[in-house]
Design an enzyme around this catalytic site. Structure first.
Site, PDB file in Angstrom:
ATOM      1  N   LYS A 191     -39.348 -30.425   1.093  1.00  0.00           N
ATOM      2  CA  LYS A 191     -40.155 -29.412   1.772  1.00  0.00           C
ATOM      3  C   LYS A 191     -41.176 -30.069   2.718  1.00  0.00           C
ATOM      4  O   LYS A 191     -41.341 -31.290   2.685  1.00  0.00           O
ATOM      5  CB  LYS A 191     -40.835 -28.522   0.722  1.00  0.00           C
ATOM      6  CG  LYS A 191     -39.841 -27.647  -0.066  1.00  0.00           C
ATOM      7  CD  LYS A 191     -39.162 -26.595   0.799  1.00  0.00           C
ATOM      8  CE  LYS A 191     -37.848 -26.102   0.237  1.00  0.00           C
ATOM      9  NZ  LYS A 191     -37.937 -25.189  -0.886  1.00  0.00           N
TER      10      LYS A 191
HETATM   11  C1  LIG Z   1     -37.536 -24.346  -1.999  1.00  0.00           C
HETATM   12  C2  LIG Z   1     -37.642 -22.870  -1.955  1.00  0.00           C
HETATM   13  C3  LIG Z   1     -38.167 -22.122  -3.029  1.00  0.00           C
HETATM   14  C4  LIG Z   1     -38.449 -22.709  -4.366  1.00  0.00           C
HETATM   15  O1  LIG Z   1     -39.313 -23.750  -4.390  1.00  0.00           O
HETATM   16  P1  LIG Z   1     -39.267 -24.812  -5.615  1.00  0.00           P
HETATM   17  O2  LIG Z   1     -40.525 -25.569  -5.438  1.00  0.00           O
HETATM   18  O3  LIG Z   1     -38.037 -25.638  -5.438  1.00  0.00           O
HETATM   19  O4  LIG Z   1     -39.245 -24.023  -6.881  1.00  0.00           O
HETATM   20  C5  LIG Z   1     -38.345 -20.761  -2.856  1.00  0.00           C
HETATM   21  N1  LIG Z   1     -37.995 -20.157  -1.712  1.00  0.00           N
HETATM   22  C6  LIG Z   1     -37.464 -20.824  -0.676  1.00  0.00           C
HETATM   23  C7  LIG Z   1     -37.110 -20.086   0.560  1.00  0.00           C
HETATM   24  C8  LIG Z   1     -37.250 -22.205  -0.780  1.00  0.00           C
HETATM   25  O5  LIG Z   1     -36.678 -22.868   0.240  1.00  0.00           O
END
Ligand SMILES: *Cc1c(COP(=O)(O)O)cnc(C)c1O
Length: 398
Positions: A191
């Site tokens: 991310k």
């Molecule tokens: C990565 C992601 C999540 C979840 O995040 P995590 O930290 O992996 O639990 C939720 N929504 C979207 C659109 C994502 O890309």
């Protein structure tokens, strides 16, 4: 053909976190401190994050998924409720609605972006009286927050922003994540900033913040940090006021987050430069549709769309050939109405959300991250154009 497409060289991964000496020394400091779980680093990460985006509260969590779960719980989503959302997302957006015994009410995406279509969302709100709306800023492109906040206000429906892709994203209404009732960020490894695993909820609402804070750690009314490191009478004592969860962010992770937060603006600049280079290079090919460059775009993903009628190969083969040339790509997203769980539970078909299905079939996400050097960006461009030009079957001009 250019040399680089003949000799792929090193494989360019689709994603790669940018971890440097700041993160390394921050982690070592925590490891030596004697306090590994949620404590001073986590509290400082929350304070700095809240200040960064301009929110009253930021609550650090073990994942973005935990953030969605707790935000939905805090707005009162429960058994039998419905929550309007998009199928063009990762399953976490919808599965957390199911955690609470509620059901997602999917609506299609816009014609001109990969985000939820506000008029379809409004229609669903009018017809089904849902408990909330969860919007996702796909790739870091801001949703139409003016229209969505109007819908939320006019119908008295809570609005949650899944801002997992959208950090930092400054719009005319402030940072994404701070515009709805609550915003959820993810610090998963790929991310915009990472803590390995982690997440953050931001809100300006005192009651939502308090509820999320309590539910984050077993429904306990005081933090462990507070209990162990204050010299108050009966500092060992605490009460359990709810059946809460175990969603706290440890200090080892928070220390990485603090270092990443300090680099977030430079990360954004670097990603934006990659996006600009891609879009300039792809602009003159009529078989490619580059993503829109909306103000405030966080460029977590670069979603390139193909015009299938102008190419002799399909998206899947395009991706295979890119891999042969040493370029890692991905697809965002295989929508939830194509996943067997949602398909079966809600009786959905590919035709249920035609725009989401069409985009899914024709898009690919190219590498875009701070440590992607200029030479690698050039190699990606050359590979995309070499494959497309060789497979072209459309008109030369539009
Ligand atoms: C990565 C992601 C999540 C979840 O995040 P995590 O930290 O992996 O639990 C939720 N929504 C979207 C659109 C994502 O890309």
């Amino acid at each position: 053909m250019s040399r680089s497409t003949e000799l792929p060289g090193r494989f360019i991964p689709f994603a790669r976190p940018s971890i440097g000496p700041e993160e390394e020394s921050a982690v070592v400091e925590v490891l030596r401190s004697g306090w590994l779980t949620t404590g001073s680093r986590s509290a400082e990460f929350e304070a700095r994050f809240a200040e960064f985006v301009g929110a009253s509260y930021a609550i650090a969590l073990s994942s973005g998924t935990a953030g969605l779960h707790l935000a939905l719980e805090a707005i009162g989503v429960s058994e039998g409720d419905r929550v309007v959302t998009t199928p063009y997302t990762f399953t976490a957006t919808a599965e957390t609605i199911r955690y609470l015994g509620a059901d997602p009410l999917f609506v299609d995406i816009c014609e001109e972006s990969y985000n939820i279509d506000p008029s379809s969302a409004a229609e669903a709100v009018r017809a089904h009286n849902p408990r909330g709306i969860v919007v996702v800023h796909i790739a870091g492109e801001p949703c139409d927050m003016d229209t969505l906040t109007d819908i939320s206000r006019n119908y008295g429906v809570a609005l949650i922003e899944d801002a997992a892709h959208a950090f930092p994203s400054l719009t005319s209404r402030g940072y994404l994540g701070t515009i709805g009732d609550a915003g959820v960020f993810s610090f998963y490894a790929n991310k915009p900033i990472t803590t390995g695993e982690g997440g953050m909820v931001v809100t300006d609402d005192d009651q939502l913040a308090e509820r999320i804070r309590i539910m984050r750690l077993h429904g306990i009314d005081r933090s462990v940090w507070d209990r162990y490191l204050t010299a108050r009478p009966k500092s060992w004592d605490y009460d359990v006021v709810e059946a809460g969860y175990k969603y706290n962010l440890p200090d080892v992770a928070a220390a990485i987050g603090l270092a990443q937060l300090g680099r977030a603006r430079s990360f954004l600049e670097l990603r934006t430069a990659v996006a600009k280079r891609y879009t300039e290079a792809f602009a003159e090919r009529d078989y490619l549709i580059p993503p829109r460059s909306t103000p405030g775009h966080a460029w977590h993903l670069y979603i390139l769309r193909l015009r299938p009628e102008r190419l002799r190969i399909g998206r899947d083969e395009y991706i295979e050939r890119l891999a042969e040339l040493g370029v890692g790509v991905s697809v965002h997203y295989k929508p939830l109405h194509h996943m067997s769980y949602y398909r079966k539970r809600y009786g959905l078909t590919p035709g249920s959300f035609p725009r989401a299905t069409d985009r899914f079939e024709n898009v690919m996400s190219l590498p875009i991250y701070p440590d992607l050097d200029a030479e690698s960006v050039d190699r990606v461009v050359e590979a995309v154009l070499a494959i497309g030009d060789a497979s072209y079957c459309g008109r030369r001009t539009t």
